[in-house]
Design a protein around this motif. Structure first.
Motif, PDB file in Angstrom:
ATOM      1  N   ASN A   1       1.978 -25.999  17.215  1.00 19.42           N
ATOM      2  CA  ASN A   1       1.799 -25.626  18.207  1.00 19.42           C
ATOM      3  C   ASN A   1       0.249 -26.104  18.670  1.00 19.42           C
ATOM      4  O   ASN A   1      -0.106 -24.832  19.057  1.00 19.42           O
ATOM      5  CB  ASN A   1       2.834 -24.748  17.822  1.00 19.42           C
ATOM      6  CG  ASN A   1       2.362 -23.823  19.555  1.00 19.42           C
ATOM      7  OD1 ASN A   1       2.650 -24.046  20.093  1.00 19.42           O
ATOM      8  ND2 ASN A   1       2.099 -22.231  19.559  1.00 19.42           N
ATOM      9  N   VAL A   2       0.076 -27.173  19.677  1.00 21.33           N
ATOM     10  CA  VAL A   2      -0.647 -27.597  19.131  1.00 21.33           C
ATOM     11  C   VAL A   2      -1.239 -27.894  20.919  1.00 21.33           C
ATOM     12  O   VAL A   2      -0.508 -28.390  21.763  1.00 21.33           O
ATOM     13  CB  VAL A   2      -1.719 -28.853  19.354  1.00 21.33           C
ATOM     14  CG1 VAL A   2      -2.832 -28.894  19.693  1.00 21.33           C
ATOM     15  CG2 VAL A   2      -1.697 -28.541  17.248  1.00 21.33           C
ATOM     16  N   LYS A   3      -2.211 -26.382  21.315  1.00 18.99           N
ATOM     17  CA  LYS A   3      -2.370 -27.001  23.060  1.00 18.99           C
ATOM     18  C   LYS A   3      -4.177 -27.451  23.795  1.00 18.99           C
ATOM     19  O   LYS A   3      -4.605 -27.720  22.715  1.00 18.99           O
ATOM     20  CB  LYS A   3      -2.557 -25.364  23.903  1.00 18.99           C
ATOM     21  CG  LYS A   3      -0.814 -24.463  23.157  1.00 18.99           C
ATOM     22  CD  LYS A   3      -1.114 -22.381  23.928  1.00 18.99           C
ATOM     23  CE  LYS A   3       0.603 -22.460  23.604  1.00 18.99           C
ATOM     24  NZ  LYS A   3       1.812 -23.398  24.079  1.00 18.99           N
ATOM     25  N   TRP A   4      -4.051 -27.622  24.809  1.00 20.82           N
ATOM     26  CA  TRP A   4      -5.063 -27.915  25.313  1.00 20.82           C
ATOM     27  C   TRP A   4      -6.255 -27.397  24.423  1.00 20.82           C
ATOM     28  O   TRP A   4      -7.245 -27.187  24.629  1.00 20.82           O
ATOM     29  CB  TRP A   4      -5.018 -28.471  26.345  1.00 20.82           C
ATOM     30  CG  TRP A   4      -4.056 -29.494  27.579  1.00 20.82           C
ATOM     31  CD1 TRP A   4      -3.299 -29.636  28.174  1.00 20.82           C
ATOM     32  CD2 TRP A   4      -4.294 -30.724  26.795  1.00 20.82           C
ATOM     33  NE1 TRP A   4      -2.466 -30.553  28.493  1.00 20.82           N
ATOM     34  CE2 TRP A   4      -3.083 -31.356  27.446  1.00 20.82           C
ATOM     35  CE3 TRP A   4      -4.853 -31.349  25.838  1.00 20.82           C
ATOM     36  CZ2 TRP A   4      -2.859 -32.803  27.557  1.00 20.82           C
ATOM     37  CZ3 TRP A   4      -4.212 -32.546  25.872  1.00 20.82           C
ATOM     38  CH2 TRP A   4      -3.730 -33.220  26.247  1.00 20.82           C
TER      39      TRP A   4
ATOM     40  N   ASP B   1      -6.709 -26.200  22.416  1.00 26.32           N
ATOM     41  CA  ASP B   1      -7.358 -25.933  20.783  1.00 26.32           C
ATOM     42  C   ASP B   1      -8.358 -26.575  20.702  1.00 26.32           C
ATOM     43  O   ASP B   1      -8.721 -27.364  19.962  1.00 26.32           O
ATOM     44  CB  ASP B   1      -6.273 -25.797  20.216  1.00 26.32           C
ATOM     45  CG  ASP B   1      -5.185 -24.108  20.027  1.00 26.32           C
ATOM     46  OD1 ASP B   1      -5.471 -22.994  20.533  1.00 26.32           O
ATOM     47  OD2 ASP B   1      -3.895 -24.400  19.743  1.00 26.32           O
TER      48      ASP B   1
ATOM     49  N   LYS C   1      -8.073 -35.529  28.238  1.00 25.20           N
ATOM     50  CA  LYS C   1      -7.955 -34.315  28.953  1.00 25.20           C
ATOM     51  C   LYS C   1      -6.797 -35.097  30.035  1.00 25.20           C
ATOM     52  O   LYS C   1      -5.571 -35.178  30.131  1.00 25.20           O
ATOM     53  CB  LYS C   1      -7.870 -33.700  29.008  1.00 25.20           C
ATOM     54  CG  LYS C   1      -7.715 -32.964  27.308  1.00 25.20           C
ATOM     55  CD  LYS C   1      -8.298 -31.726  26.874  1.00 25.20           C
ATOM     56  CE  LYS C   1      -9.067 -31.075  26.121  1.00 25.20           C
ATOM     57  NZ  LYS C   1      -9.835 -29.144  25.945  1.00 25.20           N
TER      58      LYS C   1
ATOM     59  N   SER D   1     -10.494 -36.858  17.182  1.00 29.91           N
ATOM     60  CA  SER D   1      -9.030 -35.974  17.754  1.00 29.91           C
ATOM     61  C   SER D   1      -7.695 -36.721  18.050  1.00 29.91           C
ATOM     62  O   SER D   1      -6.624 -36.580  19.083  1.00 29.91           O
ATOM     63  CB  SER D   1      -9.695 -35.157  18.582  1.00 29.91           C
ATOM     64  OG  SER D   1     -10.643 -33.865  17.689  1.00 29.91           O
TER      65      SER D   1
ATOM     66  N   LYS E   1      -0.374 -34.706  19.807  1.00 30.11           N
ATOM     67  CA  LYS E   1       0.566 -33.807  19.767  1.00 30.11           C
ATOM     68  C   LYS E   1      -0.072 -32.373  20.656  1.00 30.11           C
ATOM     69  O   LYS E   1       1.066 -31.758  20.954  1.00 30.11           O
ATOM     70  CB  LYS E   1       0.488 -33.043  18.337  1.00 30.11           C
ATOM     71  CG  LYS E   1       0.053 -34.401  17.419  1.00 30.11           C
ATOM     72  CD  LYS E   1      -0.044 -32.932  15.660  1.00 30.11           C
ATOM     73  CE  LYS E   1       0.127 -34.000  14.615  1.00 30.11           C
ATOM     74  NZ  LYS E   1      -0.985 -33.970  12.866  1.00 30.11           N
ATOM     75  N   ALA E   2      -1.860 -32.072  21.149  1.00 30.21           N
ATOM     76  CA  ALA E   2      -1.156 -30.777  22.152  1.00 30.21           C
ATOM     77  C   ALA E   2      -0.186 -31.592  23.785  1.00 30.21           C
ATOM     78  O   ALA E   2       0.294 -31.171  24.745  1.00 30.21           O
ATOM     79  CB  ALA E   2      -2.419 -31.127  22.679  1.00 30.21           C
TER      80      ALA E   2
ATOM     81  N   THR F   1       3.584 -30.616  23.240  1.00 25.80           N
ATOM     82  CA  THR F   1       3.660 -29.134  22.990  1.00 25.80           C
ATOM     83  C   THR F   1       3.181 -29.159  24.615  1.00 25.80           C
ATOM     84  O   THR F   1       4.103 -28.579  24.711  1.00 25.80           O
ATOM     85  CB  THR F   1       2.270 -27.875  22.356  1.00 25.80           C
ATOM     86  OG1 THR F   1       1.965 -28.719  21.270  1.00 25.80           O
ATOM     87  CG2 THR F   1       2.341 -27.234  22.648  1.00 25.80           C
ATOM     88  N   GLU F   2       2.087 -29.437  25.878  1.00 24.82           N
ATOM     89  CA  GLU F   2       1.730 -29.337  27.433  1.00 24.82           C
ATOM     90  C   GLU F   2       3.358 -29.757  27.353  1.00 24.82           C
ATOM     91  O   GLU F   2       2.928 -29.189  28.605  1.00 24.82           O
ATOM     92  CB  GLU F   2       0.501 -29.340  26.907  1.00 24.82           C
ATOM     93  CG  GLU F   2      -0.457 -28.436  26.629  1.00 24.82           C
ATOM     94  CD  GLU F   2      -0.842 -27.309  26.951  1.00 24.82           C
ATOM     95  OE1 GLU F   2       0.247 -26.930  28.088  1.00 24.82           O
ATOM     96  OE2 GLU F   2      -1.742 -26.638  26.330  1.00 24.82           O
TER      97      GLU F   2
END
Length: 769
Positions: free
Chosen positions: A503-506, A508, A516, A553, A559-560, A563-564
């Motif tokens: 559960n990786v978000k922006w 984080d 991004k 990263s 991953k983010a 998730t997003e």
């Protein structure tokens, strides 16, 4: 030594009434000669008819040891002398009348009982509905059995978990050559049970129901009517006059998300089964091939089409008709098609047709070739018939090409993985069957989030939601139930390759705002704002390549992004696709992208892509180079080939972009090439801030000072500094409650920047090239 006791009693024939009786009944017979049939005072044989009392078989191990267990209920056992007196041979069908009810049974000799004994097995007694001691009459059939064309039956009990098609197929197999009257009960052996069915109506071969009713009055037995024999062409149907159960097969108005497919199928059905214009002289479509991912509704749609059309429906399960006996499979196919022609208009549905007719090759067995030839012949025989063949498969590429041509399976219709609007319609249809407090806006929200879900997955989602509601003793489904079920059900096409993304978000990820934004423009915007892209004529990028120093990263950003965006995420590491077997690596690429298209919108993430798509001709190992080049060629084809990529976005990450083949980096493939540099001071400041939210630090820890001292550190190294500082605090005092500045000083001594200047110079040259 006394003489051995005879098992069959002596018998005599009365000269007055011509009855054959047992010698022990002579006195009673003298007082009642000729004997009455209702009731008779003792057993006798007259006019080739045995009048006796029902007995139950006691020893099955001897009398019926050569008779299959499934046949025991259909046998009536008589003494050999009685069979001779009645001119009966072993296996002859005879009429058995008990309590005014007649059935047909198979005569079988026995040494058990007496001359007049009429013996039935326990299953036979239950099926006939009589008991030991009831009066019974056994005699030859009054007329020859008529071949049965159609037998309509009604379930008497018990119920089974089989579908109607399976039951009818088993009845057709187990009842071969059986003879019965209308209103008789027949048994079906299944999983140790005997399912009882009542024969409601029988239509002879070559006769309509009206013709049969006319000839019933001419029968030699007006009370019973004619008897019928099951032949290979006999079709069994379940009586639905009492109304269908709540679990009956759906109709077309209960199928959601396939409006265009349904309209096309209805047009085909109308042209084939109910033609209005026959003057054009052009043959209509005779066969339809439904194909698509598992769970998209191929079988349900074909069944609903049969239920909704004014035509008979015959279902063929491809795996069930195969037989180990030579020619039996072809015979069954011919029987199905003969029945369909006789009962026209008819729809024949062949499920899993790829099992029945795979592609012919050198390894094909003779049986497969014979079955294929038989099916092709039967399809060609439908040119002038009102019969439509609908076949279904999840693998159209493995079906023999001789079937996929005009005149056979003319029309090929793909059932796609439903888009958001189709998913919403499917959910509405499914939730109509249950009480719910979920409005249309909330259903739309669930449908939009159910990426890659097919119809079967959405049904599983509703099932989980209903189960959740029942656990709180409620029969009303709420939005919270559907929301919970959405986290429990995964797309069926993704189960083999689904990656549990953390559960990786922006939020984080510190900094990298430009990166991004570019990723959101490339992936999220085309999916969330397709009208804007269409309005301006912009095609969304096919893929994105992220490159930069290790620890910046790149993987975490992917991953983010998954998730997003809420998209299905397939993560692939380059080396894991390689195989030592020739062709397997390319096949793995094809399978990966086919799966991604099925569950679109989706993201395919290639980590360390340089190991998969290195420059052609650079490898010193000739074999390895050939494999890598073939894999690269396959990947290029998938990205920009004849078959559209659809709503699939490729995201790749690498530390060495200079090693990637240039063909992969041109526009139309990996369109966007994004450099992920070492974090600047602002980014490092955000990384420290994010870590210090989780790790308590003393007030005298200066973040700007740490940012200045970590110049040249990667994001991973900045995180390592925070981690080492926390460990140093625990090493100093296991009861420590915060991290002091001295601990960060110790961490900076152990964690040093490891990105060489030569690598940064290579990135600069690559950007300027």
């Amino acid at each position: 030594m006394p003489p051995k006791k005879q098992s069959i009693a002596p018998w005599v024939k009365c000269e007055k009434c011509s009855c054959t009786i047992s010698s022990k009944d002579m006195v009673q017979h003298a007082d009642a000669c000729p004997p009455s049939l209702e009731p008779f005072v003792h057993p006798f044989i007259k006019d080739k008819t045995i009048c006796s009392l029902v007995e139950e078989q006691k020893d099955q191990s001897t009398n019926l040891k050569n008779v299959p267990l499934s046949e025991h209920a259909t046998v009536v056992q008589l003494s050999q002398q009685a069979m001779q007196l009645c001119h009966l041979s072993i296996g002859d069908p005879v009429s058995v009348e008990v309590n005014g009810f007649s059935v047909v049974r198979c005569a079988w000799p026995t040494t058990e009982g007496s001359l007049m004994s009429v013996i039935l097995t326990r299953p036979g007694l239950e099926l006939l509905g009589c008991k030991v001691g009831d009066q019974v009459m056994v005699h030859n059939l009054n007329s020859l059995p008529l071949p049965a064309g159609e037998v309509i039956v009604q379930l008497q009990g018990p119920e089974s978990n089989m579908t109607e098609e399976q039951v009818m197929t088993l009845l057709q197999r187990q009842q071969q050559e059986r003879v019965f009257y209308e209103k008789n009960r027949i048994g079906l052996r299944y999983m140790g049970l005997t399912l009882k069915y009542k024969v409601v109506k029988v239509i002879p071969v070559g006769q309509s129901l009206e013709k049969q009713l006319e000839e019933m009055s001419l029968s030699s037995d007006p009370v019973l009517g004619p008897c019928y024999r099951v032949v290979p062409d006999t079709v069994f149907r379940l009586d639905t006059s009492a109304g269908k159960s709540k679990h009956s097969a759906p109709t077309l108005n209960q199928v959601g998300g396939l409006k265009d497919v349904i309209e096309e199928l209805q047009e085909v059905v109308q042209n084939v089964l109910h033609p209005k214009n026959t003057t054009l002289g052009l043959p209509p479509v005779r066969g339809v091939l439904l194909h698509g991912a598992p769970g998209t509704g191929k079988t349900m749609l074909a069944t609903a089409l049969g239920n909704s059309s004014n035509a008979n429906f015959i279902s063929i399960q491809a795996a069930e008709i195969f037989s180990k006996f030579y020619g039996e499979t072809e015979s069954q196919l011919k029987s199905y098609f003969s029945n369909a022609i006789r009962r026209a208009p008819t729809i024949i549905f062949i499920d899993e047709v790829d099992v029945l007719c795979p592609k012919r090759n050198s390894s094909s067995s003779q049986q497969e070739q014979r079955v294929l030839a038989a099916l092709v012949s039967e399809l060609d025989s439908l040119s002038d018939q009102r019969v439509l063949v609908v076949a279904a498969t999840g693998r159209p590429d493995v079906i023999d090409s001789s079937l996929r041509r005009p005149g056979r399976l003319d029309r090929e219709i793909e059932l796609p993985v439903p888009n958001p609007s189709a998913r919403r319609e499917i959910l509405q249809k499914l939730l109509e069957r249950n009480k719910t407090e979920v409005n249309q806006d909330l259903i739309k929200e669930i449908a939009d989030r159910a990426h890659g879900f097919v119809g079967a997955d959405l049904m599983a989602l509703c099932t989980h939601a209903v189960s959740k509601a029942s656990k709180r003793d409620s029969n009303v489904v709420e939005f919270a139930d559907l929301d919970w079920a959405l986290s429990q059900v995964k797309p069926s096409a993704m189960r083999e390759v689904l990656v549990e993304v953390p559960n990786v978000k922006w939020s984080d990820i510190g900094g990298q705002k430009d990166l991004k934004l570019k990723l959101q423009q490339a992936i999220e915007w085309p999916l969330k704002h397709p009208d804007a892209f269409l309005r301006l004529g912009i095609k969304p990028p096919r893929g994105v390549l992220m490159y930069g120093p290790p620890g910046c990263s790149k993987t975490m950003i992917a991953k983010a992004l998954a998730t997003e965006s809420g998209l299905n995420f397939l993560s692939i590491k380059g080396p894991e696709l390689f195989s030592k077997w020739v062709g397997e690596s390319e096949k793995a690429i094809r399978t990966l992208f086919r799966r991604a298209r099925q569950v679109a919108p989706s993201i395919v993430f290639f980590d360390e892509v340089d190991a998969l798509c290195g420059k052609r001709g650079d490898s010193g190992n000739e074999t390895g180079s050939n494999v890598q080049e073939r894999v690269l060629a396959q990947l290029l084809t998938e990205l920009d080939g004849v078959e559209a990529l659809g709503n699939v976005t490729v995201v790749a990450a690498t530390n060495r972009p200079d090693r990637i083949d240039k063909a992969l980096l041109r526009p139309g493939r990996l369109d966007r090439i994004i450099y992920v540099p070492l974090p600047d001071s602002e980014t490092r400041n955000e990384i420290f801030t994010i870590h210090m939210r989780k790790t308590p630090v003393s007030e005298d820890v200066s973040v700007p000072d740490l940012v200045e001292k970590t110049e040249g550190y990667s994001g991973a190294e900045v995180s390592a500094v925070c981690h080492e500082a926390a460990l140093a605090a625990l090493q100093e005092d296991i009861t420590a409650t915060n991290v002091q500045p001295r601990h960060f000083e110790q961490a900076l001594l152990s964690v040093t920047p490891r990105t060489p200047a030569s690598l940064l110079e290579m990135y600069a040259q690559y950007q300027n090239a």
